[in-house]
Motif scaffolding. Structure first.
Motif, short mmCIF file in Angstrom:
data_model
loop_
_atom_site.label_atom_id
_atom_site.label_comp_id
_atom_site.label_asym_id
_atom_site.label_seq_id
_atom_site.Cartn_x
_atom_site.Cartn_y
_atom_site.Cartn_z
N ARG A 8 1.07 -1.10 0.03
CA ARG A 8 -0.05 -0.02 0.01
C ARG A 8 0.94 1.32 -0.01
O ARG A 8 1.90 1.60 0.82
CB ARG A 8 -0.81 -0.07 1.23
CG ARG A 8 -1.94 1.10 1.46
CD ARG A 8 -2.77 0.74 2.56
NE ARG A 8 -3.35 -0.65 2.42
CZ ARG A 8 -3.76 -1.07 3.33
NH1 ARG A 8 -3.77 -0.72 4.64
NH2 ARG A 8 -4.25 -2.45 3.27
N TRP A 74 -10.18 6.56 0.27
CA TRP A 74 -10.26 6.66 -1.29
C TRP A 74 -9.11 7.20 -1.98
O TRP A 74 -8.91 6.68 -2.92
CB TRP A 74 -11.52 7.61 -1.44
CG TRP A 74 -11.67 8.08 -2.69
CD1 TRP A 74 -11.60 9.26 -3.39
CD2 TRP A 74 -12.31 7.35 -3.74
NE1 TRP A 74 -11.89 9.54 -4.58
CE2 TRP A 74 -12.26 8.35 -4.86
CE3 TRP A 74 -12.43 5.93 -4.01
CZ2 TRP A 74 -12.59 7.57 -6.34
CZ3 TRP A 74 -12.84 5.39 -5.23
CH2 TRP A 74 -12.77 6.38 -6.43
N LEU A 77 -6.51 4.30 -2.44
CA LEU A 77 -6.96 3.64 -3.54
C LEU A 77 -6.88 4.13 -5.05
O LEU A 77 -6.40 3.49 -5.73
CB LEU A 77 -8.61 3.00 -3.30
CG LEU A 77 -9.25 2.47 -4.38
CD1 LEU A 77 -8.54 0.77 -4.15
CD2 LEU A 77 -10.79 2.22 -4.09
N THR A 78 -7.12 5.37 -4.87
CA THR A 78 -7.05 6.20 -6.29
C THR A 78 -5.40 6.12 -6.72
O THR A 78 -5.26 5.99 -7.75
CB THR A 78 -7.64 7.52 -6.27
OG1 THR A 78 -7.03 8.39 -5.41
CG2 THR A 78 -9.09 7.32 -6.26
N ARG A 79 -4.72 6.33 -5.81
CA ARG A 79 -3.16 6.30 -5.96
C ARG A 79 -2.57 5.15 -6.49
O ARG A 79 -1.54 5.11 -7.04
CB ARG A 79 -2.48 7.20 -4.76
CG ARG A 79 -2.79 8.53 -4.64
CD ARG A 79 -2.30 9.06 -3.24
NE ARG A 79 -0.67 9.44 -3.45
CZ ARG A 79 0.20 9.57 -2.50
NH1 ARG A 79 -0.47 9.81 -1.41
NH2 ARG A 79 1.20 9.94 -2.72
N ARG A 80 -3.03 4.05 -6.22
CA ARG A 80 -2.65 2.84 -6.43
C ARG A 80 -2.89 2.57 -7.92
O ARG A 80 -2.36 1.57 -8.46
CB ARG A 80 -3.30 1.80 -5.51
CG ARG A 80 -2.73 1.79 -4.13
CD ARG A 80 -3.45 0.64 -3.10
NE ARG A 80 -2.99 -0.48 -3.63
CZ ARG A 80 -3.58 -1.87 -3.14
NH1 ARG A 80 -4.49 -1.79 -2.44
NH2 ARG A 80 -3.13 -2.97 -3.60
N ALA A 81 -4.01 3.21 -8.42
CA ALA A 81 -4.36 2.81 -9.90
C ALA A 81 -3.57 3.34 -10.81
O ALA A 81 -2.79 4.07 -10.47
CB ALA A 81 -5.99 3.53 -10.14
N ALA A 82 -3.78 2.62 -12.11
CA ALA A 82 -3.11 3.22 -13.10
C ALA A 82 -3.49 5.00 -13.37
O ALA A 82 -4.39 5.35 -13.04
CB ALA A 82 -3.33 2.81 -14.49
N THR A 83 -2.29 5.35 -14.05
CA THR A 83 -2.55 6.85 -14.08
C THR A 83 -3.79 7.41 -14.84
O THR A 83 -4.54 8.41 -14.22
CB THR A 83 -1.28 7.45 -15.05
OG1 THR A 83 -0.05 7.18 -14.27
CG2 THR A 83 -1.21 8.81 -15.12
N VAL A 85 -6.72 5.96 -14.58
CA VAL A 85 -7.75 5.83 -13.79
C VAL A 85 -7.66 6.90 -12.64
O VAL A 85 -8.55 7.36 -12.04
CB VAL A 85 -7.74 4.41 -13.19
CG1 VAL A 85 -8.85 4.05 -12.19
CG2 VAL A 85 -8.10 3.43 -14.38
N PHE A 86 -6.30 7.06 -12.07
CA PHE A 86 -6.31 7.98 -11.05
C PHE A 86 -6.72 9.43 -11.55
O PHE A 86 -7.21 10.25 -10.70
CB PHE A 86 -4.64 7.95 -10.90
CG PHE A 86 -4.17 9.20 -10.18
CD1 PHE A 86 -4.33 9.21 -8.83
CD2 PHE A 86 -3.54 10.35 -10.43
CE1 PHE A 86 -3.95 10.19 -7.86
CE2 PHE A 86 -3.22 11.07 -9.82
CZ PHE A 86 -3.23 11.49 -8.59
N ALA A 89 -10.51 9.60 -11.64
CA ALA A 89 -11.00 9.40 -10.26
C ALA A 89 -10.70 10.69 -9.48
O ALA A 89 -11.63 11.03 -8.95
CB ALA A 89 -10.46 8.44 -9.57
#
Length: 366
Positions: A8, A74, A77-83, A85-86, A89
């Motif tokens: 994380r 939240w 979670l968004t920071r873990r996503a691909a650019t 998606v980030f 979001a």
């Protein structure tokens, strides 16, 4: 043993994500929002009270969100996503916060101040106002991201040009090494080892910030942390930081075992002395240190590994510290010859005192 998983990119466990980085930011964020609102009102001729209230309720939540003080799960979670998606979001989150903040501000202006004749008008936002709020928020977010990437001290120093010309200063250095990282990489692979180290280094952020230190660099499985002499010796902050990091990791063994199969074990070496600090580089600038103090700290880190000591500190630093925290005790390790030094250096190991024993602070090595 559980298979290691992705780390994380925040604090090591779910409870850590909700911890505020700086309580004072709860005051700073509304102030910045109010100033941004005043600027908007001055440019477009809006009543100052109206623009200030809208600025506070629109700008402050966005900045608090970016600092991880609002909706931390939240945000993580968004920071873990691909650019892509980030980006989508984050934009959607901004829009929702701007709309909600404007509605709250409009309600206050309508019912509390009587500026607006009806609630619908009060909660309606102009296109110019929406674009301004989104633009200012994006700019502030960019500044905070760059600051986090470089580190607060480095960012500020580069901004004001403090080290544009080399200076001599006294600093405290901490080399914090992850024990067993090579074995972990051999067992689980380099990608899993990098995720493991990433989670460990993320766990350093809050304790170092609480101790008013600066994470200056990461080298392999080692983090370099430093303090000015005044900040590091106040209440033995540099030593307290080490054990704060250890407590942070040990507080959530289930997280580490579930995600990586083991609870990390750290090794720390601390020393102090004069160094030359300078801004180096052209296309990529950084703050660098030159001097014997840094080299000696590196030698101490190797000695800690050789002696299998978790926390080792030089006599030079221990003599500069005030009374140690009540839960720490000093174990004298005598004088040791270090490669590259003509004179031997007196060193000591620092241990946590068992809870049932009576505290007894020490200033120097016996």
């Amino acid at each position: 043993m559980a298979a290691p998983g992705g780390a994380r990119p925040g604090e090591p466990g779910p409870r850590r994500a909700a911890a505020p980085f700086r309580a004072r930011f709860w005051l700073v964020a509304p102030t910045i929002g109010a100033l941004a609102g005043l600027l908007y009102g001055a440019v477009l001729g809006v009543e100052p009270t109206v623009s200030v209230i809208r600025g506070v309720f629109i700008g402050a939540p966005l900045m608090l969100y970016e600092r991880g003080l609002l909706l931390p799960r939240w945000r993580t979670l968004t920071r873990r996503a691909a650019t892509p998606v980030f980006a989508v979001a984050t934009l959607a989150t901004y829009v929702a916060m701007i709309v909600l903040g404007n509605a709250v501000a409009g309600t206050i202006l309508h019912r509390g101040f009587g500026f607006m004749p009806d609630a619908r008008t009060a909660m309606t936002m102009s296109e110019a106002g929406f674009a301004y709020a989104l633009g200012i928020s994006a700019l502030a977010t960019f500044v905070f991201r760059v600051r986090d990437l470089m580190g607060p001290r480095v960012f500020t120093s580069l901004l004001v040009g403090r080290y544009h010309r080399p200076i001599t200063e006294e600093r405290i250095f901490l080399f914090l090494d992850v024990a067993g990282s090579t074995r972990f990489a051999e067992e689980h692979g380099d990608l899993a080892a990098q995720s493991w180290l990433g989670a460990i280094f993320a766990a350093l952020a809050l304790p170092v910030r609480r101790a008013r230190g600066s994470i200056d660099d990461y080298v392999g499985d080692m983090a370099l942390v430093s303090w000015s002499m005044e900040r590091g010796t106040r209440d033995a902050a540099c030593l307290a930081c080490v054990f704060d990091v250890i407590r942070t990791i040990e507080a959530e063994p289930d997280y580490w075992i579930t995600r990586f199969g083991a609870v990390p074990r750290l090794r720390a070496a601390l020393h102090c002395g004069p160094v030359v600090t300078a801004e180096i580089g052209l296309e990529r600038r950084k703050i660098a240190y030159f001097g014997d103090a840094l080299n000696t700290t590196s030698r101490l880190e190797g000695l800690a590994k050789e002696l299998d000591v978790a926390v080792i500190v030089s006599g030079d630093l221990l003599e500069r510290l005030g009374p140690l925290p009540d839960d720490l005790r000093v174990a004298d390790l005598g004088e040791r010859a270090l490669r590259g030094r003509k004179e031997p250096l007196r060193i000591a190991a620092i241990h946590r005192r068992p809870a049932e024993t009576q505290p007894s602070s020490k200033r120097t090595i016996p």
